[in-house]
Design a protein around this motif. Structure first.
Motif, PDB file in Angstrom:
ATOM      1  N   ASP A  29      -5.574  54.812 -16.213  1.00 37.96           N
ATOM      2  CA  ASP A  29      -6.419  53.687 -16.622  1.00 37.96           C
ATOM      3  C   ASP A  29      -6.464  52.611 -15.541  1.00 37.96           C
ATOM      4  OD1 ASP A  29      -7.030  54.897 -19.030  1.00 37.96           O
ATOM      5  OD2 ASP A  29      -5.626  53.675 -20.215  1.00 37.96           O
ATOM      6  N   GLU A  30      -5.318  52.328 -14.942  1.00 38.47           N
ATOM      7  CA  GLU A  30      -5.256  51.310 -13.884  1.00 38.47           C
ATOM      8  C   GLU A  30      -6.122  51.704 -12.688  1.00 38.47           C
ATOM      9  OE1 GLU A  30      -1.946  49.271 -10.892  1.00 38.47           O
ATOM     10  OE2 GLU A  30      -1.246  50.326 -12.683  1.00 38.47           O
ATOM     11  N   LEU A  31      -6.037  52.951 -12.277  1.00 39.02           N
ATOM     12  CA  LEU A  31      -6.858  53.413 -11.154  1.00 39.02           C
ATOM     13  C   LEU A  31      -8.346  53.360 -11.507  1.00 39.02           C
ATOM     14  CD1 LEU A  31      -4.789  56.409  -9.765  1.00 39.02           C
ATOM     15  CD2 LEU A  31      -5.368  54.288  -8.563  1.00 39.02           C
ATOM     16  N   HIS A  32      -8.701  53.813 -12.700  1.00 41.99           N
ATOM     17  CA  HIS A  32     -10.112  53.782 -13.104  1.00 41.99           C
ATOM     18  C   HIS A  32     -10.629  52.349 -13.196  1.00 41.99           C
ATOM     19  CE1 HIS A  32      -9.783  58.076 -14.295  1.00 41.99           C
ATOM     20  NE2 HIS A  32     -11.034  58.049 -13.888  1.00 41.99           N
ATOM     21  N   GLU A  33      -9.798  51.455 -13.692  1.00 42.20           N
ATOM     22  CA  GLU A  33     -10.204  50.045 -13.808  1.00 42.20           C
ATOM     23  C   GLU A  33     -10.422  49.422 -12.421  1.00 42.20           C
ATOM     24  OE1 GLU A  33     -11.486  46.936 -15.927  1.00 42.20           O
ATOM     25  OE2 GLU A  33     -10.750  48.766 -16.855  1.00 42.20           O
ATOM     26  N   ALA A  34      -9.628  49.843 -11.451  1.00 41.24           N
ATOM     27  CA  ALA A  34      -9.723  49.297 -10.095  1.00 41.24           C
ATOM     28  C   ALA A  34     -10.818  49.968  -9.265  1.00 41.24           C
ATOM     29  CB  ALA A  34      -8.370  49.450  -9.383  1.00 41.24           C
ATOM     30  N   ALA A  35     -11.383  51.065  -9.763  1.00 43.63           N
ATOM     31  CA  ALA A  35     -12.375  51.822  -8.989  1.00 43.63           C
ATOM     32  C   ALA A  35     -13.614  50.972  -8.699  1.00 43.63           C
ATOM     33  CB  ALA A  35     -12.769  53.088  -9.746  1.00 43.63           C
ATOM     34  N   ARG A  36     -14.139  51.134  -7.505  1.00 49.24           N
ATOM     35  CA  ARG A  36     -15.345  50.450  -7.053  1.00 49.24           C
ATOM     36  C   ARG A  36     -16.360  51.503  -6.621  1.00 49.24           C
ATOM     37  NH1 ARG A  36     -13.513  47.541  -9.882  1.00 49.24           N
ATOM     38  NH2 ARG A  36     -12.256  45.735  -9.472  1.00 49.24           N
ATOM     39  N   PRO A  37     -17.623  51.137  -6.510  1.00 54.18           N
ATOM     40  CA  PRO A  37     -18.625  52.107  -6.060  1.00 54.18           C
ATOM     41  C   PRO A  37     -18.268  52.689  -4.686  1.00 54.18           C
ATOM     42  CG  PRO A  37     -19.688  50.156  -6.976  1.00 54.18           C
ATOM     43  CD  PRO A  37     -18.217  49.851  -6.869  1.00 54.18           C
TER      44      PRO A  37
ATOM     45  N   THR B 172     -17.559  50.879  -0.883  1.00 49.43           N
ATOM     46  CA  THR B 172     -17.401  49.432  -1.010  1.00 49.43           C
ATOM     47  C   THR B 172     -16.451  48.961   0.090  1.00 49.43           C
ATOM     48  OG1 THR B 172     -17.750  49.500  -3.405  1.00 49.43           O
ATOM     49  CG2 THR B 172     -16.599  47.562  -2.531  1.00 49.43           C
ATOM     50  N   PRO B 173     -16.854  47.968   0.882  1.00 49.03           N
ATOM     51  CA  PRO B 173     -15.968  47.467   1.946  1.00 49.03           C
ATOM     52  C   PRO B 173     -14.605  47.058   1.382  1.00 49.03           C
ATOM     53  CG  PRO B 173     -18.159  46.514   2.173  1.00 49.03           C
ATOM     54  CD  PRO B 173     -18.139  47.248   0.855  1.00 49.03           C
ATOM     55  N   GLY B 174     -13.553  47.386   2.126  1.00 50.05           N
ATOM     56  CA  GLY B 174     -12.200  47.032   1.720  1.00 50.05           C
ATOM     57  C   GLY B 174     -11.555  48.003   0.754  1.00 50.05           C
ATOM     58  N   THR B 175     -12.223  49.126   0.464  1.00 48.48           N
ATOM     59  CA  THR B 175     -11.642  50.117  -0.446  1.00 48.48           C
ATOM     60  C   THR B 175     -11.243  51.369   0.324  1.00 48.48           C
ATOM     61  OG1 THR B 175     -13.778  51.109  -1.001  1.00 48.48           O
ATOM     62  CG2 THR B 175     -13.003  49.298  -2.411  1.00 48.48           C
ATOM     63  N   THR B 176     -10.374  52.145  -0.269  1.00 53.03           N
ATOM     64  CA  THR B 176      -9.918  53.418   0.282  1.00 53.03           C
ATOM     65  C   THR B 176     -10.290  54.518  -0.700  1.00 53.03           C
ATOM     66  OG1 THR B 176      -8.029  52.367   1.358  1.00 53.03           O
ATOM     67  CG2 THR B 176      -7.870  54.737   0.989  1.00 53.03           C
ATOM     68  N   PRO B 177     -10.976  55.564  -0.236  1.00 53.69           N
ATOM     69  CA  PRO B 177     -11.264  56.669  -1.151  1.00 53.69           C
ATOM     70  C   PRO B 177      -9.974  57.438  -1.459  1.00 53.69           C
ATOM     71  CG  PRO B 177     -12.061  57.177   1.059  1.00 53.69           C
ATOM     72  CD  PRO B 177     -11.520  55.775   1.100  1.00 53.69           C
ATOM     73  N   LEU B 178      -9.785  57.761  -2.719  1.00 56.06           N
ATOM     74  CA  LEU B 178      -8.596  58.498  -3.161  1.00 56.06           C
ATOM     75  C   LEU B 178      -8.998  59.784  -3.851  1.00 56.06           C
ATOM     76  CD1 LEU B 178      -6.514  55.681  -4.928  1.00 56.06           C
ATOM     77  CD2 LEU B 178      -6.256  56.525  -2.588  1.00 56.06           C
ATOM     78  N   GLY B 179      -8.179  60.778  -3.744  1.00 53.32           N
ATOM     79  CA  GLY B 179      -8.321  61.992  -4.535  1.00 53.32           C
ATOM     80  C   GLY B 179      -7.177  62.019  -5.534  1.00 53.32           C
TER      81      GLY B 179
END
Length: 182
Positions: A148-156, A159-166
């Motif tokens: 839930d925490e990861l999904h809540e923090a997810a951005r499109p 998005t600048p400043g984000t890291t793609p995660l698997g």
């Protein structure tokens, strides 16, 4: 190994929601649309598939209620429909289709593993454990909270400043192979 799509063709009486979930492209689309709405054109670019194929998969997700129309806007003289993932989609407690969903997740995991950042930090766990049921309930609750925490923090995407995660996770009780449940 049987390809996921061939596996699906063999199953005609499966729940339509599960069938929609059990395709790697649709599963990835749901992840991409979780943080915000996307159109078929945006999904096609992100997934490197044709617009027609993205539209087809999007229609399938919409037909079973896994996505919802978030907005419709005029773009280049036409109408662009943007969809988002319905929050709380039924991945976590799918039981009947666990083998199909596991196969789809395995496909997705193989694809993501090829894209892993060289030397990037990660966590890998594979285990078959015997634990007290109270411990299992507690750990399961914490795993749900982390997801839930990861999904809540997810951005499109991008998005600048984000890291793609698997992130792929399945944790569930097993039948005792030496003492099957009656």
């Amino acid at each position: 190994m049987v390809p996921t799509c061939a596996l699906l063709a063999c199953v005609t009486d499966t729940d339509p929601v599960l069938r929609a979930l059990a395709h790697p492209v649709r599963l990835r689309m749901l992840s991409l649309m979780w943080p915000g709405p996307m159109s078929a054109a945006e999904l096609s670019r992100e997934l490197d598939i044709s617009h027609a194929l993205a539209s087809q998969h999007l229609r399938r997700l919409d037909a079973v209620g896994l996505v919802e129309l978030a907005e419709e806007r005029t773009r280049r003289g036409g109408r662009e429909r943007r969809y988002r993932t319905v929050q709380g989609t039924p991945l976590s407690d799918q039981r009947e289709g666990t083998p199909m969903l596991a196969e789809t997740m395995a496909h997705t995991l193989r694809e993501r593993a090829r894209r892993r950042v060289e030397g990037g930090e990660g966590v890998t766990v594979d285990a078959e454990l015997w634990v007290d049921p109270r411990i299992w309930r507690n750990v399961r609750e914490r795993l749900v909270e982390l997801a839930d925490e990861l999904h809540e923090a997810a951005r499109p995407p991008h998005t600048p400043g984000t890291t793609p995660l698997g992130v792929s996770m399945m944790a569930f009780p097993l039948q005792d192979a030496t003492h099957p449940q009656e």
